[in-house]
Motif scaffolding. Structure first.
Motif, PDB file in Angstrom:
ATOM      1  N   HIS A  47      35.152  39.584  40.031  1.00 16.81           N
ATOM      2  CA  HIS A  47      36.485  40.207  39.990  1.00 16.81           C
ATOM      3  C   HIS A  47      37.573  39.160  39.734  1.00 16.81           C
ATOM      4  CE1 HIS A  47      34.605  43.952  41.292  1.00 16.81           C
ATOM      5  NE2 HIS A  47      33.948  43.233  42.183  1.00 16.81           N
ATOM      6  N   GLY A  49      42.291  38.709  39.459  1.00 12.92           N
ATOM      7  CA  GLY A  49      43.492  39.292  38.867  1.00 12.92           C
ATOM      8  C   GLY A  49      43.752  40.691  39.396  1.00 12.92           C
ATOM      9  N   ILE A  50      44.021  41.628  38.487  1.00 12.36           N
ATOM     10  CA  ILE A  50      44.311  42.999  38.918  1.00 12.36           C
ATOM     11  C   ILE A  50      43.052  43.718  39.402  1.00 12.36           C
ATOM     12  CG2 ILE A  50      46.281  43.210  37.372  1.00 12.36           C
ATOM     13  CD1 ILE A  50      44.496  44.938  35.549  1.00 12.36           C
ATOM     14  N   ASP A  51      41.898  43.137  39.132  1.00  9.64           N
ATOM     15  CA  ASP A  51      40.630  43.702  39.602  1.00  9.64           C
ATOM     16  C   ASP A  51      40.268  43.017  40.913  1.00  9.64           C
ATOM     17  OD1 ASP A  51      38.128  44.772  39.974  1.00  9.64           O
ATOM     18  OD2 ASP A  51      37.180  43.619  38.362  1.00  9.64           O
ATOM     19  N   ALA A  52      40.713  43.589  42.027  1.00  7.68           N
ATOM     20  CA  ALA A  52      40.520  42.961  43.334  1.00  7.68           C
ATOM     21  C   ALA A  52      39.154  43.230  43.925  1.00  7.68           C
ATOM     22  CB  ALA A  52      41.599  43.448  44.303  1.00  7.68           C
ATOM     23  N   LYS A  62      41.227  40.918  50.005  1.00  6.01           N
ATOM     24  CA  LYS A  62      40.649  41.253  48.716  1.00  6.01           C
ATOM     25  C   LYS A  62      39.264  40.630  48.560  1.00  6.01           C
ATOM     26  CE  LYS A  62      45.087  41.335  46.242  1.00  6.01           C
ATOM     27  NZ  LYS A  62      45.850  40.681  45.160  1.00  6.01           N
ATOM     28  N   SER A  64      37.993  39.808  45.784  1.00  7.68           N
ATOM     29  CA  SER A  64      38.115  38.750  44.776  1.00  7.68           C
ATOM     30  C   SER A  64      38.473  37.408  45.409  1.00  7.68           C
ATOM     31  CB  SER A  64      39.155  39.137  43.731  1.00  7.68           C
ATOM     32  OG  SER A  64      40.408  39.422  44.331  1.00  7.68           O
ATOM     33  N   SER A  93      43.174  34.447  39.075  1.00  4.90           N
ATOM     34  CA  SER A  93      43.350  35.246  37.857  1.00  4.90           C
ATOM     35  C   SER A  93      42.025  35.794  37.357  1.00  4.90           C
ATOM     36  CB  SER A  93      43.988  34.398  36.753  1.00  4.90           C
ATOM     37  OG  SER A  93      45.241  33.896  37.156  1.00  4.90           O
ATOM     38  N   ASP A  98      44.697  39.968  28.905  1.00  5.97           N
ATOM     39  CA  ASP A  98      45.815  40.855  29.235  1.00  5.97           C
ATOM     40  C   ASP A  98      45.259  42.109  29.891  1.00  5.97           C
ATOM     41  OD1 ASP A  98      45.447  43.105  27.212  1.00  5.97           O
ATOM     42  OD2 ASP A  98      45.576  41.376  25.862  1.00  5.97           O
ATOM     43  N   THR A  99      46.154  42.929  30.413  1.00  6.87           N
ATOM     44  CA  THR A  99      45.718  44.085  31.210  1.00  6.87           C
ATOM     45  C   THR A  99      45.667  45.384  30.409  1.00  6.87           C
ATOM     46  OG1 THR A  99      48.006  44.439  31.936  1.00  6.87           O
ATOM     47  CG2 THR A  99      46.603  43.064  33.336  1.00  6.87           C
ATOM     48  N   LYS A 104      38.326  45.207  31.582  1.00  8.57           N
ATOM     49  CA  LYS A 104      37.108  44.897  32.344  1.00  8.57           C
ATOM     50  C   LYS A 104      35.990  44.433  31.411  1.00  8.57           C
ATOM     51  CE  LYS A 104      34.686  44.769  36.161  1.00  8.57           C
ATOM     52  NZ  LYS A 104      35.021  43.824  37.242  1.00  8.57           N
ATOM     53  N   ASP A 107      36.692  40.947  30.349  1.00  9.33           N
ATOM     54  CA  ASP A 107      36.421  40.047  31.466  1.00  9.33           C
ATOM     55  C   ASP A 107      34.925  39.715  31.518  1.00  9.33           C
ATOM     56  OD1 ASP A 107      37.663  39.101  34.311  1.00  9.33           O
ATOM     57  OD2 ASP A 107      35.621  39.838  34.602  1.00  9.33           O
TER      58      ASP A 107
END
Length: 225
Positions: A47, A49-52, A62, A64, A93, A98-99, A104, A107
């Motif tokens: 995981h 970043g925004i994927d905790a 979290k 992550s 991170s 970018d999001t 995913k 990533d």
């Protein structure tokens, strides 16, 4: 495994055995310079970043962050023992750039690229678990059903985790990208259940995270030897 590194790995195993008898966990290895003859270990902190990932049941910690903390400790054990060691991520991170939609997948592909670029001899992916049943706890190691080497590595690491947790959990087949994206022996280690209050308390303790990392390291050395 690179044949030229066998003598060094045998020496490391001897230190581990003596250290276990003496009750030594940390500081057993004087830091050495990595040799090209030693295996390359890729450590993947899941995981980021925004994927905790999942969150702690009491603290909302979290996954992550716990993954990264244990991965760093694990890297320390391997590096101090003279292994070549690469982290897929070494910050909070993610690896997706970018999001936007499909982050995913990007990533995961970046993690695969790092594994391939560094010609990994072993891949260890660090994660934390969750379960609707709050009583479930302890560590579980997953392997790809088509990899005999992965299975043997998983069994070795699972044995060390069980000794740490004083449990009898079994290594399990897992259908995970990180187990299938490489031909190198690879495992995914769910170090504990953040849905369990007792596990969460242990996993948020720095000293205990180092013990988890050492158990994984020891299991990997037992496999390599």
């Amino acid at each position: 495994m690179l044949i030229a590194g066998k003598k060094t790995i045998a020496l490391i195993l001897g230190i581990i055995v003596c250290g276990s008898i003496a009750g030594i966990r940390a500081g057993a290895f004087a830091k050495t310079v990595a040799s090209p003859d030693m295996p390359t270990i890729v450590i993947d902190a899941g995981h980021g970043g925004i994927d905790a990932g999942v969150y702690g049941v009491n603290t909302d910690v979290k996954e992550s962050d716990i993954n990264l903390a244990i991965a760093r400790e694990l890297r320390g054990w391997f590096v101090n023992a003279g292994f070549n060691c690469v982290m897929t991520r070494n910050s909070q991170s993610g690896l997706y750039g970018d999001t936007s939609k499909g982050f995913k997948k990007r990533d995961m592909q970046e993690r695969k690229r790092i594994i391939e670029e560094n010609s990994a001899d072993m891949v260890i992916s660090i994660h934390q678990n969750t379960c609707p049943l709050p009583s479930r706890r302890g560590g579980y190691v997953f392997f790809d059903e088509n990899s005999q080497e992965g299975r043997e590595l998983a069994l070795s690491v699972q044995e060390e985790l069980n000794a740490l947790w004083e449990m009898t959990n079994e290594a399990l087949v897992g259908d995970y990208f990180m187990l299938k994206c490489t031909e190198a022996p690879s495992i995914l280690v769910e170090c504990g259940f953040l849905s369990n209050g007792e596990d969460e308390k242990l996993l948020t303790d720095a000293d205990y995270r180092n013990k988890i990392a050492y158990a994984i390291f020891k299991g990997a050395i037992m496999y390599l030897s």
